[in-house]
Design a protein around this motif. Structure first.
Motif, PDB file in Angstrom:
ATOM      1  N   HIS A 189      -6.014  -3.890   9.127  1.00  0.00           N
ATOM      2  CA  HIS A 189      -5.575  -3.280   7.872  1.00  0.00           C
ATOM      3  C   HIS A 189      -5.469  -1.759   7.945  1.00  0.00           C
ATOM      4  O   HIS A 189      -5.416  -1.087   6.931  1.00  0.00           O
ATOM      5  N   GLY A 190      -5.431  -1.245   9.175  1.00  0.00           N
ATOM      6  CA  GLY A 190      -5.186   0.174   9.379  1.00  0.00           C
ATOM      7  C   GLY A 190      -3.700   0.491   9.345  1.00  0.00           C
ATOM      8  O   GLY A 190      -2.857  -0.341   8.989  1.00  0.00           O
TER       9      GLY A 190
ATOM     10  N   ALA B 181       0.824  -1.205   0.000  1.00  0.00           N
ATOM     11  CA  ALA B 181       0.000   0.000   0.000  1.00  0.00           C
ATOM     12  C   ALA B 181       0.860   1.258   0.000  1.00  0.00           C
ATOM     13  O   ALA B 181       0.592   2.211  -0.747  1.00  0.00           O
ATOM     14  N   LYS B 182       1.898   1.256   0.810  1.00  0.00           N
ATOM     15  CA  LYS B 182       2.763   2.436   0.899  1.00  0.00           C
ATOM     16  C   LYS B 182       3.563   2.639  -0.393  1.00  0.00           C
ATOM     17  O   LYS B 182       3.794   3.786  -0.810  1.00  0.00           O
ATOM     18  N   LEU B 183       3.975   1.557  -1.034  1.00  0.00           N
ATOM     19  CA  LEU B 183       4.642   1.687  -2.329  1.00  0.00           C
ATOM     20  C   LEU B 183       3.753   2.399  -3.347  1.00  0.00           C
ATOM     21  O   LEU B 183       4.233   3.153  -4.197  1.00  0.00           O
ATOM     22  N   LEU B 184       2.454   2.161  -3.241  1.00  0.00           N
ATOM     23  CA  LEU B 184       1.503   2.734  -4.194  1.00  0.00           C
ATOM     24  C   LEU B 184       0.949   4.082  -3.729  1.00  0.00           C
ATOM     25  O   LEU B 184       0.057   4.645  -4.378  1.00  0.00           O
ATOM     26  N   GLY B 185       1.459   4.567  -2.602  1.00  0.00           N
ATOM     27  CA  GLY B 185       1.066   5.894  -2.150  1.00  0.00           C
ATOM     28  C   GLY B 185      -0.131   5.948  -1.232  1.00  0.00           C
ATOM     29  O   GLY B 185      -0.702   7.026  -1.010  1.00  0.00           O
ATOM     30  N   TYR B 186      -0.529   4.814  -0.659  1.00  0.00           N
ATOM     31  CA  TYR B 186      -1.663   4.769   0.265  1.00  0.00           C
ATOM     32  C   TYR B 186      -1.170   4.691   1.702  1.00  0.00           C
ATOM     33  O   TYR B 186      -0.125   4.089   1.987  1.00  0.00           O
ATOM     34  N   ALA B 187      -1.951   5.235   2.622  1.00  0.00           N
ATOM     35  CA  ALA B 187      -1.564   5.235   4.032  1.00  0.00           C
ATOM     36  C   ALA B 187      -1.645   3.844   4.646  1.00  0.00           C
ATOM     37  O   ALA B 187      -0.906   3.531   5.587  1.00  0.00           O
ATOM     38  N   SER B 188      -2.529   3.010   4.122  1.00  0.00           N
ATOM     39  CA  SER B 188      -2.728   1.678   4.694  1.00  0.00           C
ATOM     40  C   SER B 188      -3.321   0.756   3.646  1.00  0.00           C
ATOM     41  O   SER B 188      -3.793   1.199   2.590  1.00  0.00           O
ATOM     42  N   HIS B 189      -3.338  -0.540   3.966  1.00  0.00           N
ATOM     43  CA  HIS B 189      -3.979  -1.511   3.080  1.00  0.00           C
ATOM     44  C   HIS B 189      -5.471  -1.220   2.952  1.00  0.00           C
ATOM     45  O   HIS B 189      -6.058  -1.398   1.873  1.00  0.00           O
ATOM     46  N   ALA B 190      -6.100  -0.771   4.052  1.00  0.00           N
ATOM     47  CA  ALA B 190      -7.524  -0.437   3.984  1.00  0.00           C
ATOM     48  C   ALA B 190      -7.764   0.697   2.992  1.00  0.00           C
ATOM     49  O   ALA B 190      -8.703   0.645   2.190  1.00  0.00           O
ATOM     50  N   ASP B 191      -6.922   1.719   3.018  1.00  0.00           N
ATOM     51  CA  ASP B 191      -7.058   2.814   2.053  1.00  0.00           C
ATOM     52  C   ASP B 191      -6.893   2.298   0.625  1.00  0.00           C
ATOM     53  O   ASP B 191      -7.624   2.716  -0.285  1.00  0.00           O
TER      54      ASP B 191
ATOM     55  N   ALA C  86      -9.963  -5.948   4.469  1.00  0.00           N
ATOM     56  CA  ALA C  86     -10.510  -4.604   4.684  1.00  0.00           C
ATOM     57  C   ALA C  86     -11.870  -4.507   4.006  1.00  0.00           C
ATOM     58  O   ALA C  86     -12.284  -3.443   3.546  1.00  0.00           O
ATOM     59  N   GLY C  87     -12.590  -5.624   3.980  1.00  0.00           N
ATOM     60  CA  GLY C  87     -13.843  -5.663   3.231  1.00  0.00           C
ATOM     61  C   GLY C  87     -14.901  -6.561   3.824  1.00  0.00           C
ATOM     62  O   GLY C  87     -15.929  -6.798   3.187  1.00  0.00           O
ATOM     63  N   TYR C  88     -14.695  -7.054   5.053  1.00  0.00           N
ATOM     64  CA  TYR C  88     -15.736  -7.887   5.634  1.00  0.00           C
ATOM     65  C   TYR C  88     -16.999  -7.064   5.915  1.00  0.00           C
ATOM     66  O   TYR C  88     -18.086  -7.604   6.044  1.00  0.00           O
ATOM     67  N   TYR C  89     -16.843  -5.744   5.971  1.00  0.00           N
ATOM     68  CA  TYR C  89     -17.972  -4.840   6.160  1.00  0.00           C
ATOM     69  C   TYR C  89     -18.985  -4.920   5.015  1.00  0.00           C
ATOM     70  O   TYR C  89     -20.115  -4.411   5.141  1.00  0.00           O
ATOM     71  N   VAL C  90     -18.601  -5.513   3.874  1.00  0.00           N
ATOM     72  CA  VAL C  90     -19.438  -5.399   2.677  1.00  0.00           C
ATOM     73  C   VAL C  90     -20.825  -5.994   2.871  1.00  0.00           C
ATOM     74  O   VAL C  90     -21.776  -5.578   2.211  1.00  0.00           O
TER      75      VAL C  90
ATOM     76  N   ASP D  79     -10.955   1.252  -4.390  1.00  0.00           N
ATOM     77  CA  ASP D  79     -11.573   0.575  -5.535  1.00  0.00           C
ATOM     78  C   ASP D  79     -12.932  -0.023  -5.167  1.00  0.00           C
ATOM     79  O   ASP D  79     -13.377  -0.996  -5.758  1.00  0.00           O
ATOM     80  N   ARG D  80     -13.581   0.561  -4.141  1.00  0.00           N
ATOM     81  CA  ARG D  80     -14.901   0.085  -3.727  1.00  0.00           C
ATOM     82  C   ARG D  80     -15.861   1.255  -3.602  1.00  0.00           C
ATOM     83  O   ARG D  80     -15.461   2.418  -3.640  1.00  0.00           O
ATOM     84  N   MET D  81     -17.128   0.939  -3.411  1.00  0.00           N
ATOM     85  CA  MET D  81     -18.124   1.988  -3.243  1.00  0.00           C
ATOM     86  C   MET D  81     -17.830   2.859  -2.029  1.00  0.00           C
ATOM     87  O   MET D  81     -18.041   4.069  -2.052  1.00  0.00           O
ATOM     88  N   ALA D  82     -17.365   2.247  -0.952  1.00  0.00           N
ATOM     89  CA  ALA D  82     -17.154   2.978   0.304  1.00  0.00           C
ATOM     90  C   ALA D  82     -16.076   4.045   0.191  1.00  0.00           C
ATOM     91  O   ALA D  82     -16.128   5.062   0.878  1.00  0.00           O
TER      92      ALA D  82
END
Length: 668
Positions: free
Chosen positions: A551-552, A265-275, A598-602, A280-283
């Motif tokens: 995943h935070g 995630a950090k390699l791709l510029g995101y703060a966390s795996h959840a981000d 980071a998607g069990y909430y779905v 790429d989801r509705m949320a």
């Protein structure tokens, strides 16, 4: 002798399973990887300037053989595995991940995709979404990174594939390793349907005359509901909650998975795996997910506290009172349900014979969408317990093949799921889908389902309809290939029909007398529909909070997994007598691959949609043709070919409202 995996599948699309041996897969994957590489090289070397046809649609066509071999292999890994397949999986899963990573991180290929993406093109909505998804896939695979970043992304993908495979195999090994073997005199309180299933399971494992209980939900849940011996309930409950950490060490694997996901995630510029995942989801963001979870958690927390107090009151009336624990919840809840509603599974289950419940789901599909299901006894299947049907439109035209694999066995992972052996598409010619529903019902004769299992069958059938009725041009946008937090809408809305009185009267008939389920039993069943929803919602939401915490931004420093789980439970204020539905060591949704991480909430996100959508059917008529047509055309047929919220608005005429969910769960 030719490899059956490399021979074109017959027109019906069902693989020739009896001819396939584990040893066929290694050479089939070699051939499929090579064929795909040649197709990718042809796209890269195409002499004309990159355009939508020679680049984006060419990528969509590429890899057909690999898709075919992979679908057979990975479906068998889940549904009917063995030692040879599992050994091969430890090699194949990382190779597939590396193969995919090298294609979608290829800088030359990415440059062609980027050129198409930056061009001003006249595209259809579906074409535009295919282009957007393709470009996004390259970006998320690291194609825009420098060389060292791309190489590290490849290493991470390969390593994660190995770790998640090991995690799944450990859960299956621990699940199969545990056996609670009992004698007749130890079965106090267990009704006949539970005993029959346990005796048949014991016979299947060469323990004639005894009774065997496993960690499958179809085995452990009725045991916890009815077993009077508290020490036995405690034993099987603890075995379940320690799965993946008793004989194996999934805690160490989890820590490695979390570290690699965070690094990616950090390699791709995101703060966390959840981000990274939620982008790429509705949320879209973790804060949006947490807002929904917290909105439901507050009323749910109040309700579960009331439920636990009611159960403790029951226990305090016992000759030897004790403090309520996790292994007591199902048992005393069952007692309380019988007291309040004069209702228990032992009375309901004779009306829920598996074949009739299945046919009830078929009848709902017929009334809603005009489709029918005809048995196909001529198709080659991978297990004798499987059932095959061909689905037809009202005019008799064929839609596709629908396979059922209902029963639990040691070769099948736990849970229930829908998958495909072939996805629908219309790119060059119409390709009809091949759908499979897998469950883990007890292999009894007759197989009588609990109410939860009835809902499970309808749920997976809803996923199946999503794949079956898809009508899009591109396979990668077909059926369930949608945003992860939209995929549960078609499955969860089907659950509503399962206990509607008119539907119950159509399929719920006593397996011995053929008597239609009595009206007063339907009334009691409906009255109890919101009973224990505090517990059900709490155990689910607790797992959602655990998933998001893993995943935070700060989870990479976790050294003690149980302590981390306890800290999260304390942080959200969870009651100590309700564990998360899955503890980390057997939380396959989030650690067996990336899809639900980071998607069990779905499920709760989609429940906002399904509860609101079903109210449209309640308002207009349970089988109103116009409402059903709108749902089919705007949701089921469209797959991932348009923005999901736009599809929902096209069906409902407005955004969904959360109040329907709260009413549905009795939390308002």
């Amino acid at each position: 002798m030719s490899n059956p995996l490399l021979i074109p599948t017959p027109s019906h699309g069902v693989p020739n399973f009896p001819a396939i041996k584990p040893g066929d897969f290694a050479s089939a994957f070699d051939a499929a990887f090579t064929a795909h590489d040649l197709e990718i090289t042809a796209i890269i070397d195409h002499p004309e300037p990159a355009d939508f046809s020679n680049t984006i649609e060419a990528l969509e066509r590429a890899g057909a053989l690999l898709d075919s071999v992979s679908s057979i292999f990975f479906n068998l890994i889940s549904a009917h595995t063995n030692d040879a397949l599992q050994a091969l999986d430890l090699d194949i899963a990382p190779r597939c991940a590396l193969h995919d990573s090298r294609i979608f991180a290829n800088p030359v290929l990415f440059a062609k995709v980027e050129k198409v993406n930056s061009s001003e093109l006249q595209l259809t909505g579906e074409q535009s979404l295919l282009l957007e998804n393709t470009y996004r896939h390259f970006i998320r695979a690291g194609a825009a990174l420098e060389e060292d970043g791309r190489q590290r992304m490849e290493q991470i993908s390969e390593h994660l594939a190995l770790l998640t495979t090991q995690f799944s195999q450990n859960v299956l090994a621990d699940t199969n390793d545990y056996q609670l073997l009992l004698e007749e005199e130890q079965l106090d309180g267990l009704p006949q349907f539970v005993r029959s299933a346990a005796r048949k399971e014991a016979e299947s494992r060469d323990y004639p005359g005894q009774y065997l209980f496993t960690l499958s939900r179809s085995s452990i849940t009725p045991f916890l509901q009815y077993c009077e011996r508290r020490e036995l309930r405690e034993a099987i409950y603890k075995a379940y909650t320690e799965c993946g950490q008793s004989k194996t060490d999934n805690h160490a694997i989890i820590q490695k998975i979390i570290a690699l996901r965070s690094e990616r995630a950090k390699l791709l510029g995101y703060a966390s795996h959840a981000d990274f995942m939620l982008d790429d989801r509705m949320a879209k963001t973790p804060s949006n997910v947490m807002a929904l979870l917290n909105q439901v958690w507050e009323p749910c927390h109040r309700k579960v506290d009331e439920e636990s107090q009611d159960l403790q009151t029951l226990i305090d009336k016992e000759d030897t009172p004790f403090t309520l624990a996790g292994w007591d919840w199902f048992y005393y809840t069952e007692k309380l349900r019988q007291q309040r509603y004069d209702l228990d599974d032992n009375e309901l289950m004779p009306y829920f014979q598996l074949e009739r419940v299945r046919d009830g789901a078929f009848e709902v599909a017929r009334k809603l969408y005009g489709i029918s299901f005809q048995p196909r006894t001529d198709l080659p299947l991978y297990h004798p317990d499987m059932q095959a049907f061909e689905a037809h439109e009202a005019d008799g035209s064929s839609i596709g093949i629908f396979l059922f694999d209902f029963y639990m066995r040691p070769s099948k992972r736990s849970g229930a799921w829908m998958s495909t052996y072939r996805n629908q598409s219309n790119l060059d010619a119409h390709v009809a889908p091949v759908i499979v529903n897998c469950c883990n019902f007890p292999h009894a004769d007759p197989c009588l389902l609990s109410l939860d299992e009835v809902r499970t069958l309808f749920h997976e059938f809803g996923h199946g309809l999503h794949g079956l009725l898809s009508n899009v041009r591109y396979e990668s946008l077909s059926g369930t290939e949608v945003k992860q937090d939209f995929v549960e809408l078609p499955s969860q809305i089907m659950e509503h029909w399962a206990i509607e009185p008119d539907v119950l009267r159509s399929y719920a008939r006593h397996f011995e007398t053929d008597e239609v389920i009595p009206e007063e039993l339907i009334t009691r069943l409906r009255a109890a529909s919101k009973f224990n929803t505090g517990f059900a919602t709490t155990e689910y939401l607790a797992a959602c909070f655990l998933d998001m915490a893993w995943h935070g931004e700060n989870a990479t420093d976790i050294e003690d997994v149980p302590a981390f789980e306890e800290a999260i439970a304390h942080q959200i204020g969870n009651t100590t007598v309700v564990d998360p539905r899955y503890k980390s060591s057997y939380f396959q949704h989030i650690f067996s691959d990336d899809h639900y991480s980071a998607g069990y909430y779905v499920y709760i996100w989609a429940e906002v949609l399904d509860a609101d959508a079903f109210e449209a059917f309640k308002e207009n008529g349970l089988f109103d043709p116009a409402t059903a047509k709108a749902f089919r055309q705007n949701i089921l047929e469209r797959g991932g070919s348009a923005d999901p919220m736009a599809l929902y608005r096209a069906f409902r005429g407005r955004d969904p409202e959360v109040q329907a969910l709260l009413r549905n769960r009795g939390l308002n």
